[in-house]
Write a protein that holds these residues in place. Sequence first.
Motif, PDB file in Angstrom:
ATOM      1  N   LYS A  46       0.831  -1.205   0.000  1.00 10.12           N
ATOM      2  CA  LYS A  46       0.000   0.000   0.000  1.00 10.12           C
ATOM      3  C   LYS A  46       0.865   1.254   0.000  1.00 10.12           C
ATOM      4  O   LYS A  46       0.582   2.222  -0.707  1.00 10.12           O
ATOM      5  CB  LYS A  46      -0.928   0.008   1.227  1.00 10.12           C
ATOM      6  CG  LYS A  46      -2.131  -0.926   1.113  1.00 10.12           C
ATOM      7  CD  LYS A  46      -3.071  -0.712   2.281  1.00 10.12           C
ATOM      8  CE  LYS A  46      -4.312  -1.573   2.151  1.00 10.12           C
ATOM      9  NZ  LYS A  46      -5.268  -1.345   3.268  1.00 10.12           N
ATOM     10  N   GLU A  47       1.933   1.227   0.801  1.00 12.53           N
ATOM     11  CA  GLU A  47       2.826   2.392   0.864  1.00 12.53           C
ATOM     12  C   GLU A  47       3.505   2.634  -0.478  1.00 12.53           C
ATOM     13  O   GLU A  47       3.628   3.781  -0.930  1.00 12.53           O
ATOM     14  CB  GLU A  47       3.881   2.182   1.954  1.00 12.53           C
ATOM     15  CG  GLU A  47       4.802   3.374   2.131  1.00 12.53           C
ATOM     16  CD  GLU A  47       5.826   3.163   3.235  1.00 12.53           C
ATOM     17  OE1 GLU A  47       6.679   4.051   3.408  1.00 12.53           O
ATOM     18  OE2 GLU A  47       5.776   2.111   3.903  1.00 12.53           O
ATOM     19  N   GLU A  48       3.906   1.561  -1.135  1.00  5.83           N
ATOM     20  CA  GLU A  48       4.561   1.692  -2.438  1.00  5.83           C
ATOM     21  C   GLU A  48       3.593   2.210  -3.499  1.00  5.83           C
ATOM     22  O   GLU A  48       3.979   2.980  -4.377  1.00  5.83           O
ATOM     23  CB  GLU A  48       5.152   0.350  -2.863  1.00  5.83           C
ATOM     24  CG  GLU A  48       6.387  -0.044  -2.063  1.00  5.83           C
ATOM     25  CD  GLU A  48       6.826  -1.476  -2.319  1.00  5.83           C
ATOM     26  OE1 GLU A  48       8.016  -1.771  -2.087  1.00  5.83           O
ATOM     27  OE2 GLU A  48       5.981  -2.299  -2.745  1.00  5.83           O
ATOM     28  N   ILE A  49       2.333   1.792  -3.408  1.00  5.24           N
ATOM     29  CA  ILE A  49       1.325   2.305  -4.340  1.00  5.24           C
ATOM     30  C   ILE A  49       1.151   3.802  -4.156  1.00  5.24           C
ATOM     31  O   ILE A  49       1.139   4.573  -5.124  1.00  5.24           O
ATOM     32  CB  ILE A  49      -0.016   1.567  -4.135  1.00  5.24           C
ATOM     33  CG1 ILE A  49       0.100   0.106  -4.567  1.00  5.24           C
ATOM     34  CG2 ILE A  49      -1.136   2.266  -4.923  1.00  5.24           C
ATOM     35  CD1 ILE A  49      -1.113  -0.741  -4.227  1.00  5.24           C
ATOM     36  N   LEU A  50       1.045   4.230  -2.898  1.00  5.19           N
ATOM     37  CA  LEU A  50       0.882   5.659  -2.611  1.00  5.19           C
ATOM     38  C   LEU A  50       2.107   6.451  -3.065  1.00  5.19           C
ATOM     39  O   LEU A  50       1.972   7.543  -3.640  1.00  5.19           O
ATOM     40  CB  LEU A  50       0.631   5.864  -1.115  1.00  5.19           C
ATOM     41  CG  LEU A  50      -0.709   5.319  -0.579  1.00  5.19           C
ATOM     42  CD1 LEU A  50      -0.744   5.392   0.945  1.00  5.19           C
ATOM     43  CD2 LEU A  50      -1.887   6.063  -1.178  1.00  5.19           C
ATOM     44  N   ASN A  51       3.294   5.905  -2.823  1.00  5.93           N
ATOM     45  CA  ASN A  51       4.524   6.583  -3.242  1.00  5.93           C
ATOM     46  C   ASN A  51       4.608   6.678  -4.761  1.00  5.93           C
ATOM     47  O   ASN A  51       5.039   7.701  -5.318  1.00  5.93           O
ATOM     48  CB  ASN A  51       5.748   5.847  -2.702  1.00  5.93           C
ATOM     49  CG  ASN A  51       5.936   6.038  -1.209  1.00  5.93           C
ATOM     50  OD1 ASN A  51       5.428   6.997  -0.634  1.00  5.93           O
ATOM     51  ND2 ASN A  51       6.661   5.125  -0.571  1.00  5.93           N
ATOM     52  N   THR A  52       4.191   5.608  -5.435  1.00  7.46           N
ATOM     53  CA  THR A  52       4.231   5.594  -6.899  1.00  7.46           C
ATOM     54  C   THR A  52       3.292   6.648  -7.482  1.00  7.46           C
ATOM     55  O   THR A  52       3.667   7.413  -8.375  1.00  7.46           O
ATOM     56  CB  THR A  52       3.838   4.200  -7.437  1.00  7.46           C
ATOM     57  OG1 THR A  52       4.785   3.239  -6.968  1.00  7.46           O
ATOM     58  CG2 THR A  52       3.825   4.176  -8.970  1.00  7.46           C
ATOM     59  N   LEU A  53       2.076   6.712  -6.957  1.00  5.41           N
ATOM     60  CA  LEU A  53       1.102   7.680  -7.459  1.00  5.41           C
ATOM     61  C   LEU A  53       1.448   9.104  -7.046  1.00  5.41           C
ATOM     62  O   LEU A  53       1.035  10.053  -7.709  1.00  5.41           O
ATOM     63  CB  LEU A  53      -0.306   7.321  -6.978  1.00  5.41           C
ATOM     64  CG  LEU A  53      -0.886   6.025  -7.559  1.00  5.41           C
ATOM     65  CD1 LEU A  53      -2.261   5.754  -6.974  1.00  5.41           C
ATOM     66  CD2 LEU A  53      -0.965   6.100  -9.073  1.00  5.41           C
ATOM     67  N   ASP A  54       2.222   9.246  -5.980  1.00  3.56           N
ATOM     68  CA  ASP A  54       2.681  10.575  -5.599  1.00  3.56           C
ATOM     69  C   ASP A  54       3.681  11.101  -6.623  1.00  3.56           C
ATOM     70  O   ASP A  54       3.702  12.292  -6.940  1.00  3.56           O
ATOM     71  CB  ASP A  54       3.328  10.527  -4.217  1.00  3.56           C
ATOM     72  CG  ASP A  54       3.720  11.902  -3.710  1.00  3.56           C
ATOM     73  OD1 ASP A  54       2.893  12.828  -3.804  1.00  3.56           O
ATOM     74  OD2 ASP A  54       4.854  12.061  -3.233  1.00  3.56           O
ATOM     75  N   LYS A  55       4.495  10.198  -7.161  1.00  2.00           N
ATOM     76  CA  LYS A  55       5.470  10.590  -8.183  1.00  2.00           C
ATOM     77  C   LYS A  55       4.815  10.777  -9.542  1.00  2.00           C
ATOM     78  O   LYS A  55       5.173  11.670 -10.303  1.00  2.00           O
ATOM     79  CB  LYS A  55       6.562   9.513  -8.301  1.00  2.00           C
ATOM     80  CG  LYS A  55       7.477   9.420  -7.100  1.00  2.00           C
ATOM     81  CD  LYS A  55       8.512   8.312  -7.322  1.00  2.00           C
ATOM     82  CE  LYS A  55       9.446   8.186  -6.132  1.00  2.00           C
ATOM     83  NZ  LYS A  55      10.417   7.079  -6.325  1.00  2.00           N
ATOM     84  N   ARG A  56       3.863   9.911  -9.860  1.00  2.00           N
ATOM     85  CA  ARG A  56       3.298   9.966 -11.201  1.00  2.00           C
ATOM     86  C   ARG A  56       1.888   9.387 -11.233  1.00  2.00           C
ATOM     87  O   ARG A  56       1.700   8.206 -10.955  1.00  2.00           O
ATOM     88  CB  ARG A  56       4.180   9.147 -12.154  1.00  2.00           C
ATOM     89  CG  ARG A  56       3.743   9.180 -13.582  1.00  2.00           C
ATOM     90  CD  ARG A  56       3.887  10.580 -14.152  1.00  2.00           C
ATOM     91  NE  ARG A  56       5.252  11.075 -14.009  1.00  2.00           N
ATOM     92  CZ  ARG A  56       5.551  12.279 -13.530  1.00  2.00           C
ATOM     93  NH1 ARG A  56       4.598  13.106 -13.141  1.00  2.00           N
ATOM     94  NH2 ARG A  56       6.804  12.678 -13.420  1.00  2.00           N
TER      95      ARG A  56
END
Length: 310
Positions: A249-259
């Motif tokens: 979940k954290e990686e998904i949020l981080n990914t969408l924060d970047k792009r």
Amino acid sequence: MKTIFGPINSRRFGSSLGIDLSPALKQCNFDCLYCELSPSATVDIQSNTVDIPTIINELKEHLDDKIDVITLTANGEPTLYPQLSELIDEIDKIKNKTETLILTNSATLVDEKVFNSLLKLDQVKLSLDAISEDVFKKIDRPHVSIHVENIVEKVIKFSKAYKGKLFIEILFVYGLNDTKSEIKKLNEVLLQLDVDRIDLGTIDRPPAYPVSGISYKELHEASLEFDSTLPIHIASRVHAEPNNSSYTKEEILNTLDKRPLTMEDVNLLFDEDSKNRLYVLINESKIIKKIVGNLEFLILHVNEKRKLKK
């Protein structure tokens, strides 16, 4: 020769009815390496033109309320059409709720008449493949009178003056404009623009010259080199093999924060468990959907005000 073609279902722009402003032959101020048309000498004016009444009469025969956009394009560069401003005025008289769109390589924005003509359109897609003069000349092979620094200056100015939906397209050619140094220069210019969406693409049709595109994975990696505030969208699906990676979940949020990603991107990048985690985050309203043009993006709720807006 017919000037009207389609309608074509465009993923980015909806149902598009095209107007070819150079149906008889290629007339362009670029001779791009990646062009699907045969190589030809560049020109700075159209020598073979179609009159406005012919175009309007053909358009009336094909236009209906199911068409989202009337797209001005050409076997070459549509802004070389000498009566572009007058044509746009005539189209506006009959288009009703259908919007007007032009696909241009941006070079003629240096012409004040063209610049002002494009301001009248509902949607404009400008191409900008490179910032370095040497890379620009290698990829786009422009007419001798054209210099990229002048184009960049006018693209920035146009983005500030234009009130419609503005899109930028960058087409990557392997080994030329896909370097980190060129992407950095593109990024610096893009941060100065007011745009609705920036489309990253690559070669997806047989090119005029022996060059190749980059993979979807490389496009995704390139997208991460751009500033996270830019409304980047990966437009090309060439060689788009599913990655099926696992994301917490954290990686998904981080990914969408970047792009921001579309569901097509998600289907290529995420495995099934990761998609389920994504749906949970959507249900928790931590991730929301945002419509830009004809596309739906997934973005972080906290980023709604800074992402994907002009």
